[in-house]
Design a protein around this motif. Structure first.
Motif, PDB file in Angstrom:
ATOM      1  N   ASP A  18      32.991   8.447 -39.180  1.00 28.03           N
ATOM      2  CA  ASP A  18      33.239   8.790 -40.581  1.00 28.03           C
ATOM      3  C   ASP A  18      34.661   9.326 -40.714  1.00 28.03           C
ATOM      4  N   LYS A  19      34.983   9.777 -41.899  1.00 23.61           N
ATOM      5  CA  LYS A  19      36.343  10.231 -42.181  1.00 23.61           C
ATOM      6  C   LYS A  19      36.790  11.334 -41.209  1.00 23.61           C
ATOM      7  N   GLU A  20      35.843  12.241 -40.931  1.00 22.04           N
ATOM      8  CA  GLU A  20      36.198  13.361 -40.062  1.00 22.04           C
ATOM      9  C   GLU A  20      36.547  12.896 -38.644  1.00 22.04           C
ATOM     10  N   VAL A  21      35.717  11.989 -38.148  1.00 23.88           N
ATOM     11  CA  VAL A  21      35.965  11.469 -36.798  1.00 23.88           C
ATOM     12  C   VAL A  21      37.326  10.766 -36.764  1.00 23.88           C
ATOM     13  N   VAL A  22      37.586   9.948 -37.779  1.00 22.58           N
ATOM     14  CA  VAL A  22      38.864   9.226 -37.819  1.00 22.58           C
ATOM     15  C   VAL A  22      40.021  10.227 -37.812  1.00 22.58           C
ATOM     16  N   LYS A  23      39.891  11.271 -38.604  1.00 24.57           N
ATOM     17  CA  LYS A  23      40.968  12.273 -38.669  1.00 24.57           C
ATOM     18  C   LYS A  23      41.160  12.969 -37.323  1.00 24.57           C
ATOM     19  N   GLU A  24      40.056  13.248 -36.667  1.00 20.07           N
ATOM     20  CA  GLU A  24      40.130  13.932 -35.377  1.00 20.07           C
ATOM     21  C   GLU A  24      40.818  13.037 -34.338  1.00 20.07           C
ATOM     22  N   VAL A  25      40.417  11.785 -34.337  1.00 21.46           N
ATOM     23  CA  VAL A  25      41.022  10.848 -33.390  1.00 21.46           C
ATOM     24  C   VAL A  25      42.527  10.744 -33.652  1.00 21.46           C
ATOM     25  N   ILE A  26      42.869  10.651 -34.920  1.00 20.86           N
ATOM     26  CA  ILE A  26      44.296  10.538 -35.262  1.00 20.86           C
ATOM     27  C   ILE A  26      45.061  11.777 -34.794  1.00 20.86           C
ATOM     28  N   LYS A  27      44.461  12.935 -34.954  1.00 23.17           N
ATOM     29  CA  LYS A  27      45.122  14.179 -34.498  1.00 23.17           C
ATOM     30  C   LYS A  27      45.394  14.135 -32.998  1.00 23.17           C
ATOM     31  N   ASP A  28      44.375  13.687 -32.256  1.00 21.24           N
ATOM     32  CA  ASP A  28      44.540  13.580 -30.800  1.00 21.24           C
ATOM     33  C   ASP A  28      45.686  12.633 -30.450  1.00 21.24           C
ATOM     34  N   ILE A  29      45.696  11.507 -31.143  1.00 25.24           N
ATOM     35  CA  ILE A  29      46.749  10.520 -30.852  1.00 25.24           C
ATOM     36  C   ILE A  29      48.114  11.099 -31.199  1.00 25.24           C
ATOM     37  N   GLN A  30      48.187  11.775 -32.328  1.00 26.73           N
ATOM     38  CA  GLN A  30      49.465  12.395 -32.737  1.00 26.73           C
ATOM     39  C   GLN A  30      49.972  13.346 -31.667  1.00 26.73           C
ATOM     40  N   ARG A  31      49.053  14.181 -31.197  1.00 30.35           N
ATOM     41  CA  ARG A  31      49.434  15.176 -30.204  1.00 30.35           C
ATOM     42  C   ARG A  31      50.006  14.483 -28.955  1.00 30.35           C
ATOM     43  N   ALA A  32      49.279  13.484 -28.497  1.00 34.32           N
ATOM     44  CA  ALA A  32      49.709  12.787 -27.273  1.00 34.32           C
ATOM     45  C   ALA A  32      51.069  12.125 -27.480  1.00 34.32           C
ATOM     46  N   LEU A  33      51.264  11.500 -28.632  1.00 30.33           N
ATOM     47  CA  LEU A  33      52.514  10.776 -28.855  1.00 30.33           C
ATOM     48  C   LEU A  33      53.693  11.740 -28.981  1.00 30.33           C
ATOM     49  N   ILE A  34      53.461  12.839 -29.676  1.00 33.01           N
ATOM     50  CA  ILE A  34      54.558  13.797 -29.852  1.00 33.01           C
ATOM     51  C   ILE A  34      54.939  14.413 -28.506  1.00 33.01           C
ATOM     52  N   SER A  39      54.812  12.901 -25.840  1.00 34.22           N
ATOM     53  CA  SER A  39      55.515  11.850 -25.091  1.00 34.22           C
ATOM     54  C   SER A  39      56.864  11.542 -25.686  1.00 34.22           C
ATOM     55  N   ASP A  40      57.305  12.389 -26.645  1.00 37.30           N
ATOM     56  CA  ASP A  40      58.652  12.235 -27.202  1.00 37.30           C
ATOM     57  C   ASP A  40      58.782  11.159 -28.256  1.00 37.30           C
ATOM     58  N   VAL A  41      57.682  10.696 -28.798  1.00 37.54           N
ATOM     59  CA  VAL A  41      57.788   9.694 -29.856  1.00 37.54           C
ATOM     60  C   VAL A  41      58.242  10.410 -31.130  1.00 37.54           C
ATOM     61  N   ASN A  42      59.133   9.767 -31.825  1.00 40.35           N
ATOM     62  CA  ASN A  42      59.713  10.324 -33.045  1.00 40.35           C
ATOM     63  C   ASN A  42      58.625  10.680 -34.064  1.00 40.35           C
ATOM     64  N   ILE A  43      58.756  11.846 -34.667  1.00 37.83           N
ATOM     65  CA  ILE A  43      57.703  12.365 -35.541  1.00 37.83           C
ATOM     66  C   ILE A  43      57.455  11.465 -36.754  1.00 37.83           C
ATOM     67  N   LYS A  44      58.530  10.874 -37.265  1.00 37.31           N
ATOM     68  CA  LYS A  44      58.365   9.998 -38.430  1.00 37.31           C
ATOM     69  C   LYS A  44      57.526   8.762 -38.059  1.00 37.31           C
ATOM     70  N   LEU A  45      57.791   8.245 -36.884  1.00 35.65           N
ATOM     71  CA  LEU A  45      57.013   7.090 -36.423  1.00 35.65           C
ATOM     72  C   LEU A  45      55.550   7.470 -36.283  1.00 35.65           C
ATOM     73  N   VAL A  46      55.327   8.685 -35.735  1.00 44.06           N
ATOM     74  CA  VAL A  46      53.946   9.136 -35.510  1.00 44.06           C
ATOM     75  C   VAL A  46      53.218   9.282 -36.851  1.00 44.06           C
ATOM     76  N   LEU A  47      53.913   9.825 -37.838  1.00 44.28           N
ATOM     77  CA  LEU A  47      53.261  10.028 -39.135  1.00 44.28           C
ATOM     78  C   LEU A  47      52.959   8.695 -39.834  1.00 44.28           C
ATOM     79  N   ASN A  48      53.917   7.765 -39.747  1.00 38.19           N
ATOM     80  CA  ASN A  48      53.658   6.439 -40.331  1.00 38.19           C
ATOM     81  C   ASN A  48      52.456   5.775 -39.678  1.00 38.19           C
ATOM     82  N   LEU A  49      52.433   5.887 -38.351  1.00 35.48           N
ATOM     83  CA  LEU A  49      51.330   5.268 -37.600  1.00 35.48           C
ATOM     84  C   LEU A  49      49.994   5.886 -38.007  1.00 35.48           C
ATOM     85  N   SER A  50      49.974   7.223 -38.116  1.00 41.08           N
ATOM     86  CA  SER A  50      48.728   7.912 -38.469  1.00 41.08           C
ATOM     87  C   SER A  50      48.221   7.434 -39.823  1.00 41.08           C
TER      88      SER A  50
END
Ligand code: GDP
Length: 292
Positions: A23-39, A41-52
């Motif tokens: 559901d929406k909550e799970v999707v949001k949680e997964v996205i948060k995890d991915i954001q954390r990992a990418l940031i 790893s030095d991925v640019n924050i703007k790219l991470v936000l667009n991807l999310s």
């Protein structure tokens, strides 16, 4: 693809796979995890936000195709969008004319000379016979480094440590090697002023008329990769990128902002100092590394 994903991707994806309801909550949680990992790893924050945002929009609005569960669908979306971020598997070097000319650019210390050795070995194994031109008049050891490299690998080299005119070296080298199937041109990675370096790249590019320009980026430099890529791309059209030094702890995420900035794919990565520490870029492995 999903099997591989299951094998390769990390806890985030395992967690998603273990969820019973999406559901929406799970999707949001997964996205948060991915954001954390990418940031991390030095991925640019703007790219991470667009991807999310894209993942969230798609995961919440797209109907899964027939026979695909919502969970499989979300996993597929995450995977597709991550591949979008790092780029598809690029075509390997395709040598379709003679002589095929590759121009190597990149800052000093990025691993350009080492990478020229690596790609030469790689192309030799494919049956080509690369010849190298050294136009680096700035760093006295550059010619010597290439001389040793080419001697060990039995490759023709053109260079002249006494000649301080890079453009003249390029012209003479091209003339010397016009019967070769493949010419690799090494350029300087440093000048007194960055502007001089970039001006020289532009002039060398105009003389060499390369069939392909490869930018070498040090995988450990993080966000600076974007500026470097941008600066070089103003002097010549970058066809592809090689990221070096991915054998250490660097995850190479910074280089993704270079990819996004100039729209050139990553073709190879360097994974060590030896000539065989070189592999074709594999988006799936790279993603695993970014999230791992
Ligand atoms: P250049 O100034 O860009 O020509 O850089 P060099 O080719 O001289 O490389 C600079 C340093 O980085 C050298 O010590 C290389 O051995 C090292 N190097 C290059 N590529 C890699 C790599 O993929 N992994 C590691 N660990 N070191 C590398």
């Amino acid at each position: 693809m999903l099997d591989n994903l299951g094998k390769n991707l990390t806890n985030t994806m395992k967690k998603l796979a273990g969820m019973s309801i999406i559901d929406k909550e799970v999707v949001k949680e997964v996205i948060k995890d991915i954001q954390r990992a990418l940031i991390q790893s030095d991925v640019n924050i703007k790219l991470v936000l667009n991807l999310s945002k894209t993942i969230e929009d798609r995961a919440l609005n797209e109907e899964p195709p027939k026979g695909v569960t919502p969970k499989e669908h979300v996993i597929k979306i995450v995977y597709e969008e991550l591949v979008n971020l790092v780029g598809e598997k690029a075509q390997e070097v395709e040598i379709d004319k003679k002589p095929y000319k590759i121009l190597f650019v990149g800052l000093q210390g990025s691993g350009k000379t080492t990478t020229i050795g690596k790609i030469s070995r790689y192309l030799q194994k494919k049956g080509f016979n690369p010849a190298i031109i050294c136009t680096d008049t700035w760093r006295p050891a550059a010619y010597e480094q290439l001389r040793q490299l080419t001697e060990n690998m039995n490759l023709p080299l053109y260079g002249d440590p006494e000649n301080k005119d890079a453009l003249d070296l390029a012209k003479k080298g091209l003339n010397e090697f016009k019967k070769q199937d493949l010419i690799i041109v090494d350029t300087a990675g440093r000048h007194k002023e960055e502007k001089d370096l970039l001006d020289e790249m532009e002039e060398i590019s105009a003389i060499v008329k390369p069939d392909e320009v490869i930018l070498v980026i040090d995988g450990t430099i993080g966000q600076q990769a974007r500026e470097q890529a941008l600066a070089f791309s103003k002097t010549t059209k970058i066809g592809s990128i090689i990221i070096t030094k991915l054998d250490g702890s660097a995850k190479g995420g910074g280089a993704l902002s270079a990819v996004a900035e100039i729209g050139a794919p990553i073709k190879f990565i360097g994974t060590g100092e030896r000539v065989d520490d070189f592999e074709a870029f594999d988006p799936e492995r790279f993603i695993s590394r970014l999230l791992g």
